[in-house]
Scaffold this active site. Structure first.
Site, PDB file in Angstrom:
ATOM      1  N   GLN A 163      -5.293  -1.999   9.365  1.00 51.10           N
ATOM      2  CA  GLN A 163      -5.113  -3.313   8.759  1.00 51.10           C
ATOM      3  C   GLN A 163      -5.706  -4.402   9.645  1.00 51.10           C
ATOM      4  O   GLN A 163      -5.459  -4.446  10.853  1.00 51.10           O
ATOM      5  CB  GLN A 163      -3.607  -3.562   8.528  1.00 51.10           C
ATOM      6  CG  GLN A 163      -3.281  -4.819   7.746  1.00 51.10           C
ATOM      7  CD  GLN A 163      -3.774  -4.793   6.312  1.00 51.10           C
ATOM      8  OE1 GLN A 163      -3.788  -3.745   5.659  1.00 51.10           O
ATOM      9  NE2 GLN A 163      -4.181  -5.932   5.801  1.00 51.10           N
ATOM     10  N   ASP A 215     -11.769   1.957   3.369  1.00 52.59           N
ATOM     11  CA  ASP A 215     -12.009   0.509   3.268  1.00 52.59           C
ATOM     12  C   ASP A 215     -13.493   0.222   3.034  1.00 52.59           C
ATOM     13  O   ASP A 215     -13.852  -0.854   2.577  1.00 52.59           O
ATOM     14  CB  ASP A 215     -11.623  -0.176   4.590  1.00 52.59           C
ATOM     15  CG  ASP A 215     -10.309  -0.925   4.506  1.00 52.59           C
ATOM     16  OD1 ASP A 215      -9.971  -1.409   3.415  1.00 52.59           O
ATOM     17  OD2 ASP A 215      -9.643  -1.045   5.552  1.00 52.59           O
ATOM     18  N   LYS A 272       0.838  -1.204   0.000  1.00 57.15           N
ATOM     19  CA  LYS A 272       0.000   0.000   0.000  1.00 57.15           C
ATOM     20  C   LYS A 272       0.871   1.252   0.000  1.00 57.15           C
ATOM     21  O   LYS A 272       0.632   2.196  -0.760  1.00 57.15           O
ATOM     22  CB  LYS A 272      -0.927   0.015   1.233  1.00 57.15           C
ATOM     23  CG  LYS A 272      -2.125  -0.889   1.089  1.00 57.15           C
ATOM     24  CD  LYS A 272      -2.829  -1.157   2.408  1.00 57.15           C
ATOM     25  CE  LYS A 272      -3.852  -2.269   2.206  1.00 57.15           C
ATOM     26  NZ  LYS A 272      -4.343  -2.871   3.449  1.00 57.15           N
TER      27      LYS A 272
END
Ligand code: GUN
Length: 294
Positions: free
Chosen positions: A98, A121, A54
């Protein structure tokens, strides 16, 4: 008949090139640099790989990345305090924590703490609800990536019977919610199969488009699909090492046999995987643009 290979890798590259231009324009016209903040708690090896990837993609595209690595024994309160800081930071347009988190941290508490308009997300219940009613701030990255592969490969979803294998909150449920919308690249009839489905093959054989997100290596076999079906494989499993020492990967689909019967199929690696981070970049850019409109 050998299936057409749907290269998520190439489609992701195409979308990233478009984003790079948009990002340069944002900077030039508005002095705005999209910022993505990523928190990684603990040292799960797979998560390390994702987070590194990322950060690298951000750098390549001109997105400012803020990476915070926290020890595995970080308290939930400390993680919530960091999210609060990012929620109030003008330079942060996207926040990503995460997953999975260590057991002592409640995932739900963390996901609801992220401001919905920074939740790139798409996991916040507000965003899940907005997606369901067809009015999303952000679509979750992997399901959105699946839809983009279909759209950019010219595969018609309208009126198609899509069968999703898997009902996770990250892929199965949201991909179904996206594809049933009255919208371009959707309008499908969707069936969701899961571990308690009776006679799964009866359902998968009906699929014009099969989306495999079961999390089980090579569970989808050739005798489970219709001749000419389109197969999207969301699974990623490490199954040893290649001779050069790299991880050998496979998906939820038994690629070799299914590719003989399908009309089109995504490979693993190089299919859905590269789309996920690309859609995260797209959400971060979208979030930065939303800020301009406020
Ligand atoms: N872990 C595995 N996939 C994902 C993802 O898409 N987002 C986050 N935050 N964590 C993950």
């Amino acid at each position: 008949m050998a299936a057409k290979i749907l290269s998520g890798k190439d489609i992701a590259k195409e979308i990233r090139a478009e984003l790079k231009t948009e990002i340069a324009e944002l900077k030039e016209k508005h002095g705005l640099v999209p910022g993505l903040a990523v928190a990684l708690v603990g040292a799960d090896p797979a998560s390390e790989v994702y987070v590194r990837s990322k950060v690298k993609t951000c750098e390549r595209l001109g997105v400012n990345s803020i990476e915070k690595r926290l020890p595995a024994d970080t308290t939930e309160a400390d993680l919530l305090a960091l999210i609060d800081e990012w929620n109030n930071d003008e330079a942060v347009h996207g926040i990503l924590v995460q997953l999975p988190l260590p057991k002592h941290i409640n995932e739900d508490n963390v996901l609801v703490a992220i401001r919905p308009d920074k939740d790139v997300d798409g996991f916040h219940p507000t965003n899940v609800g907005k997606m369901l009613i067809g009015n999303p701030y952000f679509l979750p990255c992997t399901p959105h990536g699946c839809q983009q592969i279909l759209m950019r490969s010219g595969i018609e979803t309208e009126g198609a019977h899509v069968v999703v294998v898997g009902r996770s909150n990250i892929v199965g449920k949201p991909v179904a919610a996206i594809l049933i919308q009255k919208a371009m690249g959707a309008n499908a009839t969707v069936t969701i199969c899961h571990t308690r489905t009776k006679d799964m093959k009866k359902h998968t054989l009906q699929a014009d488009i099969l989306i495999a997100a079961a999390g089980v290596p090579r569970i989808i076999k050739a005798d489970m699909i219709k001749e000419g079906a389109v197969v999207i494989d969301v699974g990623v499993h490490r199954i040893g090492k290649t001779p050069s020492g790299k991880d050998k990967l496979c998906g939820d689909v038994d690629f070799d046999e299914v590719a003989e019967k399908a009309s089109a199929i995504t490979p693993v690696p190089g299919g859905v995987g590269p789309m996920t981070i690309t859609m995260l970049m797209l959400n971060t850019v979208r979030s930065a643009k939303m800020r301009l409109e406020k």
